[in-house]
Motif scaffolding. Sequence first.
Motif, short mmCIF file in Angstrom:
data_model
loop_
_atom_site.label_atom_id
_atom_site.label_comp_id
_atom_site.label_asym_id
_atom_site.label_seq_id
_atom_site.Cartn_x
_atom_site.Cartn_y
_atom_site.Cartn_z
N GLU A 1 -38.19 56.91 9.90
CA GLU A 1 -38.58 58.20 10.48
C GLU A 1 -40.01 58.57 10.13
O GLU A 1 -40.66 59.33 10.85
N TYR B 1 -49.67 48.83 12.24
CA TYR B 1 -48.56 47.92 11.94
C TYR B 1 -47.61 48.50 10.90
O TYR B 1 -46.54 47.97 10.67
N LEU C 1 -49.43 44.18 16.66
CA LEU C 1 -49.04 45.03 15.54
C LEU C 1 -47.81 44.52 14.80
O LEU C 1 -47.49 45.02 13.73
N PRO D 1 -32.19 43.76 -3.48
CA PRO D 1 -31.97 44.50 -2.23
C PRO D 1 -33.05 45.56 -2.03
O PRO D 1 -33.54 46.16 -3.00
N ARG D 2 -33.42 45.75 -0.80
CA ARG D 2 -34.39 46.80 -0.47
C ARG D 2 -33.68 48.14 -0.38
O ARG D 2 -32.47 48.21 -0.23
N GLY D 3 -34.47 49.19 -0.48
CA GLY D 3 -33.91 50.53 -0.30
C GLY D 3 -33.64 50.78 1.18
O GLY D 3 -33.73 49.90 2.02
N LEU D 4 -33.30 52.03 1.49
CA LEU D 4 -33.05 52.36 2.89
C LEU D 4 -34.31 52.11 3.70
O LEU D 4 -35.41 52.42 3.26
N THR E 1 -42.19 38.05 2.27
CA THR E 1 -41.21 38.12 1.19
C THR E 1 -39.91 38.83 1.55
O THR E 1 -39.00 38.90 0.74
N VAL E 2 -39.80 39.39 2.75
CA VAL E 2 -38.57 40.11 3.09
C VAL E 2 -37.55 39.13 3.67
O VAL E 2 -37.86 38.35 4.57
N LEU E 3 -36.34 39.18 3.11
CA LEU E 3 -35.26 38.31 3.58
C LEU E 3 -34.17 39.17 4.22
O LEU E 3 -33.89 40.27 3.76
N ALA E 4 -33.55 38.63 5.26
CA ALA E 4 -32.48 39.37 5.95
C ALA E 4 -31.15 39.13 5.25
O ALA E 4 -30.99 38.17 4.50
N ASN E 5 -30.19 40.03 5.49
CA ASN E 5 -28.85 39.91 4.92
C ASN E 5 -28.27 38.52 5.13
O ASN E 5 -27.71 37.91 4.21
N ARG F 1 -25.33 50.37 -7.21
CA ARG F 1 -25.37 50.29 -5.75
C ARG F 1 -25.73 48.86 -5.31
O ARG F 1 -25.14 48.32 -4.38
N LEU G 1 -38.10 47.61 7.42
CA LEU G 1 -37.16 46.49 7.46
C LEU G 1 -36.05 46.66 6.42
O LEU G 1 -36.29 47.12 5.31
N GLN G 2 -34.83 46.23 6.78
CA GLN G 2 -33.73 46.16 5.84
C GLN G 2 -33.76 44.82 5.12
O GLN G 2 -34.58 43.97 5.43
N GLY G 3 -32.84 44.63 4.21
CA GLY G 3 -32.67 43.30 3.64
C GLY G 3 -33.04 43.24 2.17
O GLY G 3 -32.72 44.15 1.40
N TYR G 4 -33.71 42.16 1.79
CA TYR G 4 -33.98 41.87 0.38
C TYR G 4 -35.44 41.47 0.20
O TYR G 4 -36.07 40.96 1.12
N ASN G 5 -35.95 41.66 -0.98
CA ASN G 5 -37.28 41.16 -1.33
C ASN G 5 -37.14 39.94 -2.21
O ASN G 5 -36.41 39.97 -3.21
N LYS H 1 -41.36 50.48 14.96
CA LYS H 1 -41.86 50.30 16.31
C LYS H 1 -41.98 51.61 17.09
O LYS H 1 -42.96 51.83 17.80
N PHE I 1 -43.95 47.03 5.89
CA PHE I 1 -42.62 46.52 6.22
C PHE I 1 -41.51 47.39 5.64
O PHE I 1 -40.38 46.98 5.50
#
Lengths: 628, 1059
Positions: free
Chosen positions: B707, B612, A27, B700-703, A33-37, A110, B678-682, B616, B675
């Motif tokens: 939940e 998916y 799963l 930047p991605r949103g929150l 396309t998602v990048l981490a900080n 923001r 996930l935090q971070g950026y697109n 988690k 996804f």
Amino acid sequence: MRTLLKYTIGCFALAFFLACNKEGDWLDRQSQTVLANEQVMTDPKLIVGLLANYYDRLPGDASLTNRWQQHTSYDDAVWSGGGNSGDEERNSIVNYATNRWGLWDYVLIRDINLALENMEIYGTNLTDATRKQFNAEFRFLRAFHYFEMLKRHGGVPIVTTQLILGEDKNLTELQKPRNKEAEVYDFIASECDAIKDFIGNTGSNTRATKYAVLALKSRAMLYAASIAKYNALLTPTIVLPGGEVGIPAARANEYYQKSLDASKEIIAGPFALYKGNSNPGENFYEALTKKQGNTEIILAQDFLQTKGRVHGFSYDNIARGVREDNLGSSAIAPSLNLVESFDYLDGSPGILKTTSGGDFIYYDKPEDIFANKDGRLYGTVVYPGTTFKGSPVGLQAGLMVWNTTTNKYDIIEDNFGVLWGGTKYPGGDNRLITGLSGPQRTGLDVSNTGFNLRKSIDPAPGSSNRGRQSDMWWVRFRLGEIYLNAAEAAFELGQSADALKYVNTLRERAGFAPNSLTSLTIGKLIQERRNELAFEDHRLWDLIRTRTATTVWNGQSTNPNANLRALYGYQVVRPGDPAKHNKYVYVEMVAPRFKTPRFFQIQNYYSLIPQNVRDANPLIRNVPNPFH
Amino acid sequence: MKNCLPQRRTWSFISGFKIGHLKKLKVFLLILFSFVSSVLFAQTTITGRVASGDTALAGVTVQVKGTTTATQTNSEGRFSINGPSTATLVFTSIGYASQEVPVNNRTSIDVQLASSNTQLTDVVVVGYGTQRRATVTGSISNIKSTDITRTAATTTSGALVGKIQGITARMADGRPGNGTAIQIRNMGNPLYVIDGVPADAGQFNQIGIGDIEDISILKDASAAIYGLRAANGVILVTTKKGRQGKAQITVDGYKGYQDFTRFLKPPDAATYLRGLAWSNQNRGIANPTSINPTEIAKWEAGSEPGYQSVDYYDYIMGNGDIPQSYITAAASGGGNNSRYYFSVGNTSQDALIEDYYFKRTNIQANLETGLAKGLKIGTQLSARDERRHQTGVPGLDDYFNPMLSVFSMWPTETPYANNNPKYINNTHSVNINPATYPEVVTGYSDDIWRAMKGIFFAQYELPFGLSIKGTAQYNYTTNDVDEFEYTYDAYTYDAVNDKYNVTGGNQNPWRRKINRRIENRFGSVVANYNKKIGDHTIGAIAGYERYDEKNEWTEARFLPQNNTVRLVYFADQNIYNNTFDESARAGYIGRLNYNYKQKYIVEALGRYDGSYLYAKDNRWGLFPGVSVGWRISEEDFMSGSIGSIFSELKLRASYGETGSELGFPNNNTDGPTPFGYLQGYNYANRNAVFNGVLTTGVIPRGLPVTELTWVTNISKNIGVDFGVLNNKLTGTFDVFERKREGLPAQQNDLLLPIEVGYTYPNQNLESDAIRGVEGVLTFSNTAKAGFTYSLSINGTLARTKILERYNPRFSNSYDEWRNSQVDRWANPNFGYHVVGRFQSQSEIDKYPINNDGQGNRTQLPGDLIFEDANNDGIINGLDQRVLGYAQGANPYASFGFNTQFGYKGITLAIDLAGANMQTYYREFEAQIPFQNNGAGVAYLISDAWRRTDPFDANSAWIPGEFPAVRKDVPTHVNYANRNDFWMTNVKYVRLRNLQLAYNIPKKWMDKIHVTGLRIYAQGSNLFSIDNMEEFDLDPEVSSTNGLQYPQQRTILFGFNLNL
């Protein structure tokens, strides 16, 4: 043996499905396309990617890509594009909605604050200089964006850090009140001062430089100053007791001075007015559209055809007769109001002469009526008798055929390219009736006013074609505006000689004789801005900040300024009168598709803050503007 | 019978293998029958064939009434039995109404048995297995191949309409190859499962219709075994399998002709010009010189050159008779150990617009064989090639422009300059000139789907009632779109010099290639245990399955330099796009069944399912269900006189939970995007050109959404199944509710200031419910003299009610009345109620209520008068009230009526389908005259309020149906104020199918060496009784402008050949 085989196969099947993968793995899929900080903030190239996103999100009331249709919502153009619904409503705006220009986009704020903070946390490998440069550039974008919100709503809350909801979900910590209108202008000024020496990007006109920062300051301070001065002259004035709206008149000069200082610093810088073409009209057109070696542009939103970064502004707005596509054209049709606002080169007001002594004025050539006008008219508007990209645009409404029975002209208008002859027009001599660019009274995607747009229409072949499109850039700041900012600030500060010098420099480039103006008024300066900066997203804001919108667009059907007018040209067929036969005459009218006079009311000077904003934050003053 | 062998030799076109196989069978049968004949020659032998429709029925019990003498029909449906010539034979078979036939001294008797999909003795496909209808406790509808194939629809969904309870349907867009929007109990798009493997709507719709054996629809807790995505019910498709016995070869086909059911019509030139004159008159504008009585008279007469009105409906849509055809051939059979089913079929449907068509070829091969005792392996292989061809008309939807042209073109302009077909006329808007639509002018657009699917299974049956089955599926689907729009010139005719001048055209070439690749993998292992111990029957299923999908899409666009070369070149490329999506799901399956004497039945089922999509900790959920049944008819107290009425009576009740992943293609409520946790950026969001170089943007991605989890659906169902009169009359009724808990919503009392710049993610906060009833009643019988008939009526009513909204807040009581949704039926349709029409100018002048918000200065006689609901003297938003139901949605109430009559090989089948409680609103072309500067719809002009003389502003008004025309004033309150003059609460009953079939008698068929031949004629959508007819609109159209490809009225001629 057989039994063994069976069990073996059975167990194999079981094993295949159960054993080869753990559930979590199955799963857990990877996003492409998602990048981490950490990935973004340690890589300057990805930080520039973040900047690319933010630059592209900078708002405007109307640009080449962002709500370009707004260019037809005021008095410079009539909507002549497609549709009986949608944008057609721009021709019948009964009054401007109180929230029409509302912009409360704190998502961009923001995102910028997040980038500033994350760069400090994660960008540990960046050099100090790199970090300072990015920091300055992010803050420039933030200041630019605050100015956009400010000029619509007055004071807005200044938020310079991320507002993060705590574990205790305490909302009051997140609620910020509106700052005073003056405070936000002061914030923009101080940010500009703080970053201008760190922002770098020297020589660029697509990423902000020191001069772009100064240009923002020059414009913002001019707005602050004129609001301080002219709001106080308005009856009634628009103020809130907390200063969220309205700037004390006493501060006007201070702001004018700041604006003038910034302008002077730019004028003393490496820029120069574009003078690449000896023909003033062509030169003015090139000043905005020529990208190579253009010394006038301070900051522009650029496009790049070879990489697919294009827009449809030329497709939508090129004159019908020279379009390179079978859909879309002529949506923005400049009004006669705009055309007449350009002075004659001798300094006389630009009213066009159509009749004399109860009869038409008969012009030999269609363009003769526009002779001796400000070169900027040619650079801005396609009018009858001119060419675009080397092709005649074909603006002719129809024929005026002298009827010897009634002793009057019969007006014939028809479809594009139809000839006056054959069975349909027996007795006709096969001349063209209506030009390929119209104007037509009811047609869609064809000029309704008799004029088409030239400014910012791409001269490149194929650029008005949907498949290819255009990469004409959108100019955010250019030296031409800075001259006018300087002129206005100097004029208001009583430095008339300097003011005249700045204005006359621009007029000289437009074909006027040196020192063509000898005296100034604020009205004249606003008219100069209308001429110089048409379709560059200034007209609305100039009328708002000088508090003249309510008089210019007063909703009266008798007010020629509030009603958008057209000029229909006809060729005369009057063989019995050789002096008139084959000549050209013009009929002035309210544009046929234009229905309702422009009506700007006092509550429109500041746009209503959206209800959901006020619901979510009780500190946002419930009455954002005393007239709402 | 001795002739049989030579007959079979005519089968030269069948492969050698099959001929050999047939030969062996034939020899075997010959010997068998010879043996039977010789031994029993002295007695009266009655032979014959049992069939249902064209399908031979094997395994039918034939009994001499009152004796124990009985036999069964063979694979050809043939039987032979001995008995007195005065006897009565009783024919019984699972799934068919039993029938008694007196012998009356005959020696040959052919019998037709009427099938019934509600027969309680039937076997029903349920999740992960089959159950006897008698012991089914869930709400499950079922339909068999013979009923499915009775259709002119080219897609499976269309074939189901009106035939089965619990299904609501709407075919808003009837273009060739389009599916019908079907929903189970209006719950939303269902989950499709084909041969045990989840599939999408495309796979379901484009399966070969002839290859479907059976469709089961799980509507209540019985769907819980499909867990997370089963909230909207499950449609289970089973494809055909071979049956033991000799080869059955069938060839089915039809050829048909179609035309639109209805479509709006444009005005002729005189009406159009008169309308313009009326418009100018009504608006107080002077007419241009071209509009005058003389001109109109010339157009009316149409005799002078250049004054021939063009009917653009006829020009574009033609006059019907557009072909549609279908042919499929199948071979099936099997020996002791192996069974096979092969088929190949082709469906072809042209559109009314020239050069537009849909074609599909399907291949199916279902094989299974025993490897060793108890061990069976098998496969279902299928492939399809599905293509839609259109011409390359500008605009992304190639169907829209031709339909728009009908109303945008002016009848006064011709498609070709000077009517010379060499020169496209540069009409007022050349891109809608239909002369540009032929493929040679405008290019082409091909949309091709190709799919190959293989399901492989191995099943091992242990001697003590346990079987284990492992299944693996691999499905590879590609979609290729190939578009080429040509450039062309348009001309204006110069009559004096007889020349054609280029004055316009299309200089915009368009070349696009899209490739989509979808890869699905599925694997499962399921253990099944069944045991009968005395009066106790227990069954259990346990299993595990998982499924993933990878979906990659690439698009390349080009600006070709000419109209000729079809290959694409890098030099011409201007756009390239690429996306990749991936999904994965897994689940554990369990079910327990218990029944006592088949009288008291309990079933518990559940699924532990993971997706998916969720963070988690929120990935896995348990979806249980339980159902009980009580077969009252089995009780001792029912054996008396009351009991003799009921051959079957069962009460059912169920309760179950399923999940729905809201926010995904099946739904439209906000939910998590993949996804989202996930935090971070697109990467690749916007871009900018910096110093001449294009820089791809990063945002930047949103929150992170941590939940939110799936929405839990609670399904409750109570039903009754009964059969009376020896099961001649059977019925099923259900009352149901599906409640959704945890619908995503913003926690609005956690009111984040907008200045924070982000929104708090949705949580599972709200709830709603669909409630309804459904039922089906079937009567089937064989009357005297072989006259069989069955009548069946079904209906479904299902409607959504909002139960909870999170913390609703209102500023005043009006706001609450208007906007509250809590405890109300969903989707009320608001608008102004029209109470009358202004009859005269003086009435307008005296009218006390401000009807248009502008002191009535815009009103003319014939304009709509709105109800001043709050009596405040002005019509504004406060006067709106509820006028209708949901718009564009499936109707809340659907019903069907299916009937069949059979007599001596002739059958007549009639399927009616209808619906109620749906709302249609007319806008744009269907509402506003001269929309978009076009000619518009004829009746909006000809039947408008108007003055007697369009050129005399003082002439008298003539009343009409529609408001007086005003061109270019779409904002007039007649149109802009949404009202019930333009709104229709649609009700319809339409004749979906009328089929008359004839089984050619066997004695004739023998002569041409054919086992059976059935021929039929069928009409679809022959008529409709509804309240949309007066607007020339099909009752299922949903597009408010009416510019939607409506359903077709089709006449088919077909055959079913049994070789």
